[in-house]
Design a protein around this motif. Structure first.
Motif, PDB file in Angstrom:
ATOM      1  N   PHE A  59       0.822  -1.203   0.000  1.00 46.25           N
ATOM      2  CA  PHE A  59       0.000   0.000   0.000  1.00 46.25           C
ATOM      3  C   PHE A  59       0.861   1.261   0.000  1.00 46.25           C
ATOM      4  O   PHE A  59       1.900   1.317   0.650  1.00 46.25           O
ATOM      5  N   LYS A  60       0.359   2.251  -0.696  1.00 46.01           N
ATOM      6  CA  LYS A  60       0.985   3.569  -0.720  1.00 46.01           C
ATOM      7  C   LYS A  60       0.013   4.567  -0.110  1.00 46.01           C
ATOM      8  O   LYS A  60      -1.135   4.664  -0.539  1.00 46.01           O
ATOM      9  N   GLU A  61       0.465   5.317   0.902  1.00 46.86           N
ATOM     10  CA  GLU A  61      -0.403   6.329   1.497  1.00 46.86           C
ATOM     11  C   GLU A  61      -0.653   7.432   0.463  1.00 46.86           C
ATOM     12  O   GLU A  61       0.273   8.049  -0.046  1.00 46.86           O
ATOM     13  N   ALA A  62      -1.939   7.638   0.120  1.00 45.13           N
ATOM     14  CA  ALA A  62      -2.281   8.519  -1.008  1.00 45.13           C
ATOM     15  C   ALA A  62      -3.444   9.440  -0.663  1.00 45.13           C
ATOM     16  O   ALA A  62      -4.241   9.792  -1.527  1.00 45.13           O
ATOM     17  N   THR A  63      -3.541   9.860   0.586  1.00 44.84           N
ATOM     18  CA  THR A  63      -4.680  10.661   1.028  1.00 44.84           C
ATOM     19  C   THR A  63      -4.806  11.954   0.228  1.00 44.84           C
ATOM     20  O   THR A  63      -5.844  12.209  -0.411  1.00 44.84           O
ATOM     21  N   THR A  64      -3.791  12.784   0.249  1.00 48.26           N
ATOM     22  CA  THR A  64      -3.875  14.071  -0.447  1.00 48.26           C
ATOM     23  C   THR A  64      -3.784  13.888  -1.962  1.00 48.26           C
ATOM     24  O   THR A  64      -4.413  14.637  -2.718  1.00 48.26           O
ATOM     25  N   GLU A  65      -3.016  12.911  -2.411  1.00 46.28           N
ATOM     26  CA  GLU A  65      -2.911  12.638  -3.847  1.00 46.28           C
ATOM     27  C   GLU A  65      -4.277  12.314  -4.451  1.00 46.28           C
ATOM     28  O   GLU A  65      -4.563  12.673  -5.599  1.00 46.28           O
ATOM     29  N   ALA A  66      -5.123  11.654  -3.655  1.00 44.59           N
ATOM     30  CA  ALA A  66      -6.455  11.293  -4.137  1.00 44.59           C
ATOM     31  C   ALA A  66      -7.482  12.385  -3.873  1.00 44.59           C
ATOM     32  O   ALA A  66      -8.669  12.193  -4.176  1.00 44.59           O
ATOM     33  N   GLY A  67      -7.057  13.516  -3.311  1.00 47.39           N
ATOM     34  CA  GLY A  67      -7.960  14.649  -3.147  1.00 47.39           C
ATOM     35  C   GLY A  67      -8.655  14.739  -1.806  1.00 47.39           C
ATOM     36  O   GLY A  67      -9.478  15.642  -1.593  1.00 47.39           O
ATOM     37  N   LEU A  68      -8.348  13.840  -0.866  1.00 46.64           N
ATOM     38  CA  LEU A  68      -8.966  13.909   0.453  1.00 46.64           C
ATOM     39  C   LEU A  68      -8.254  14.958   1.312  1.00 46.64           C
ATOM     40  O   LEU A  68      -7.041  15.145   1.185  1.00 46.64           O
ATOM     41  N   PRO A  69      -8.975  15.661   2.178  1.00 49.15           N
ATOM     42  CA  PRO A  69      -8.324  16.649   3.052  1.00 49.15           C
ATOM     43  C   PRO A  69      -7.291  15.969   3.952  1.00 49.15           C
ATOM     44  O   PRO A  69      -7.546  14.906   4.512  1.00 49.15           O
ATOM     45  N   SER A  70      -6.154  16.596   4.118  1.00 52.06           N
ATOM     46  CA  SER A  70      -5.080  15.980   4.904  1.00 52.06           C
ATOM     47  C   SER A  70      -5.352  16.042   6.397  1.00 52.06           C
ATOM     48  O   SER A  70      -4.800  15.253   7.149  1.00 52.06           O
ATOM     49  N   GLY A  71      -6.202  16.960   6.839  1.00 45.00           N
ATOM     50  CA  GLY A  71      -6.451  17.120   8.265  1.00 45.00           C
ATOM     51  C   GLY A  71      -7.863  16.767   8.674  1.00 45.00           C
ATOM     52  O   GLY A  71      -8.374  17.318   9.656  1.00 45.00           O
ATOM     53  N   TRP A  81       0.393  -9.201   7.370  1.00 43.01           N
ATOM     54  CA  TRP A  81       0.872  -8.282   6.346  1.00 43.01           C
ATOM     55  C   TRP A  81       0.718  -6.839   6.794  1.00 43.01           C
ATOM     56  O   TRP A  81       0.690  -5.916   5.968  1.00 43.01           O
ATOM     57  N   SER A  82       0.626  -6.607   8.089  1.00 44.68           N
ATOM     58  CA  SER A  82       0.421  -5.241   8.565  1.00 44.68           C
ATOM     59  C   SER A  82       1.543  -4.311   8.119  1.00 44.68           C
ATOM     60  O   SER A  82       1.339  -3.102   7.949  1.00 44.68           O
ATOM     61  N   GLN A  83       2.720  -4.860   7.926  1.00 40.38           N
ATOM     62  CA  GLN A  83       3.850  -4.043   7.483  1.00 40.38           C
ATOM     63  C   GLN A  83       3.642  -3.487   6.080  1.00 40.38           C
ATOM     64  O   GLN A  83       4.345  -2.561   5.655  1.00 40.38           O
ATOM     65  N   GLU A  84       2.671  -4.024   5.333  1.00 40.11           N
ATOM     66  CA  GLU A  84       2.428  -3.546   3.973  1.00 40.11           C
ATOM     67  C   GLU A  84       1.874  -2.126   3.938  1.00 40.11           C
ATOM     68  O   GLU A  84       1.775  -1.514   2.877  1.00 40.11           O
ATOM     69  N   LEU A  85       1.503  -1.569   5.101  1.00 35.47           N
ATOM     70  CA  LEU A  85       1.104  -0.163   5.167  1.00 35.47           C
ATOM     71  C   LEU A  85       2.310   0.765   5.212  1.00 35.47           C
ATOM     72  O   LEU A  85       2.163   1.979   5.034  1.00 35.47           O
TER      73      LEU A  85
END
Length: 554
Positions: free
Chosen positions: A30-42, A402-406
């Protein structure tokens, strides 16, 4: 009380848990993509709602932030854009919203605004009954507009309210509502007594009475005031799950019992629900089973045919405390052997301990398209030890961590949902979070993780399929919750999914059914699929691989 003879067992294998260093050094799926996908960062929220408001197959999202303000984000081909919310300004503390297309017997979106009434349990001196407000939701001039319906059209409900789901319990083509509750409320509440379940039968329209209360006639009446040692005593519950345990094409009710109370499993049967938890070994583990406060704390129950044998299995998530020891249950996968009892499997990739753990929400899904479903669990509320867990099914009934996959631990998750937000064929992950028991300076926000398997899948050797079901037949609801889709692989394996709206109050899952298909022969582009609708009728057809298909019953 004695339990029927069964093959239940507890496996006492201690599996070492991954530490923070393991996370830091591991490659990630998994790749953390919160802001890349347009979701508010906060964005700080304790729940996730995934719902396709404009019915374009791209799943949208809805959140209530920790101040009670609503946030609607439309998914524009993999990029979320926040739009204004009208008619719903602020929700009460611990309030929540759920969405159901076709709730009122037409093609409109219905919404439930649930005020839990649990203020007194969370330190607020004001004690009042919970209630549900009913809305119609439309997209209007770039806004998500809520219009409240006349409360007189709906049964009055008081007490504590924790969760609600839609399904067609009597197979009349109209959506019904099942609602669960916590402890009884009032100036002096009983610290042991649960409020019970409520079943509202849909009438198919909002111009007359939209729902009528059929709790008693359906066999779900609550016997208030009786001893908690009775199997008929209502139990407090945060969450409710619906799935077909006995294979009769009718959704059954799984009620995790809080307060170390017995869990309940109501089989639908011929229209009257029957609690069969004791017979099937769902009520609790063998330790303390004769004590009415010797099991639980049940919190989440996620259903799936995890071992591809055609029967719906259950992950039963529990809260454990060191002070309660074995009088609480350990979280377990319950392998379905109906009509014989579940096989209770606690051999999970985590320490086998009754120390503080809180598996408060969970969801199955095939993360690496290998035709075996994996499991995501929100172990939360006891930071820093509790974090988002990912368990990969490496072979039938064998899980690995597989928790490390985050990439790094997600502390204090809440309501994780697996969904394909960018329609690339693999399941992405979104989760809210909670500040429970965290230090004041720590911040907890919504995060979106993009699954990178589709990009790294060598030459597309593993395949996928997604299916959206709709009905224009009056005998089946528009969104046919409870319908089943089976995909038949060339190997002889059959993959089963059933359509539900999620597994608990803190999340709502997508209407899209996702299948990882594994490796297929190079000449295969279509696969045979069978669909069983909520009225019991079935259809067989061929559907293409590596794409989303819509199937409508006419």
């Amino acid at each position: 009380m004695t339990r029927a003879s069964s093959a239940l067992h507890l496996i006492t294998v201690l599996v070492a848990f991954l530490d923070a260093q393991t996370f830091a050094n591991a490659p990630t799926l998994f790749k953390e993509a919160t802001t890349e996908a347009g979701l508010p960062s906060g964005l700080s929220s304790e729940s996730v709602r995934i719902f396709d408001f404009n019915d374009d197959d791209y799943p949208d999202s809805f959140f209530v932030d920790t101040s009670g303000a609503p946030h609607a984000l439309l998914n524009e081909q993999g990029i979320f854009r926040e739009v204004p919310v009208a008619g719903l300004t602020r929700l009460p503390h611990r309030g929540t919203v759920k969405f159901f297309r076709g709730l009122y017997g037409d093609d409109r979106i219905g919404a439930l605004m649930i005020d839990s009434g649990l203020r007194a349990f969370w330190g607020d001196p004001v004690t009042n009954d919970g209630h549900i407000d009913y809305y119609v939701v439309i997209l209007d001039e770039g806004r998500l507009k809520f219009s409240q319906l006349d409360p007189a059209l709906f049964p009055k409900i008081g007490g504590s309210i924790t969760d609600a789901h839609a399904f067609d319990y009597n197979q009349d083509g109209k959506l019904d509502l099942i609602i669960t509750s916590f402890y009884t409320l009032g100036p002096v509440h009983d610290p042991e007594e649960g409020e019970g379940l409520h079943l509202f039968k849909g009438t198919g329209g909002a111009e007359d009475k939209s729902f009528v209360d059929v709790t008693k006639e359906a066999g779900l009446y609550s016997l208030q005031g009786i001893s908690i040692s009775s199997l008929d005593a209502p139990v407090p519950s945060y969450h409710l799950s619906l799935c077909d345990i006995d294979g009769d094409s009718k959704l059954d009710l799984l009620v995790p019992g809080y307060g170390r109370r017995w869990n309940k499993l109501y089989l639908t049967g011929s229209g009257k629900f029957r609690n069969q938890a004791n017979m099937l070994g769902y009520d609790g583990d063998p330790i303390g089973i004769n004590d009415p406060k010797g099991n639980g704390n049940g919190y989440t129950a996620a259903c799936a045919d995890a071992d591809n044998d055609g029967k719906i299995d259950v992950f039963q998530g529990e809260i454990t405390h060191k002070w309660a020891g074995p009088m609480s249950d350990l979280s377990a996968i319950l392998w379905n052997q109906f009509p014989t009892p579940f096989l209770r499997d606690v051999d999970l990739p985590r320490p086998l301990t009754f120390d503080n753990q809180a598996d408060q929400s969970s969801m199955w899904g095939d993360l690496d398209l290998d035709a075996l479903q994996d499991l995501v669990v929100a172990d939360t509320a006891y930071p820093p030890e509790t974090h988002l867990l990912i368990w990969h099914q490496k072979s039938s009934r064998q899980m690995e961590d597989w928790s490390q996959e985050l990439g790094s631990p997600f502390i204090n998750p809440a309501g994780p949902v697996l969904f394909d937000f960018d329609l690339d064929g693999d399941l992405d992950l979104i989760s809210a979070s909670t500040s429970t028991r965290a230090s004041p300076e720590e911040k907890f926000y919504v995060r979106l993780y993009k699954n990178q398997y589709a990009e790294t899948n060598p030459q597309g050797t593993r395949h996928w399929m997604e299916v959206v079901l709709r009905s224009q037949d009056s005998r089946v609801p528009l969104v046919p919750y409870g319908s089943k889709v089976r995909v038949h692989l060339p190997s002889g394996t059959t993959l089963l999914r059933e359509l539900v709206d999620g597994y608990g109050a803190s999340s709502q899952g997508p209407e899209t059914l996702h299948f990882g298909l594994g490796v297929l022969p190079s000449d295969v582009s279509l696969l045979p699929v069978s669909i069983t609708w909520t009225n019991g009728e079935s259809v067989e057809l061929l559907l293409p691989i590596d794409r989303l298909s819509r199937v409508t019953l006419r």
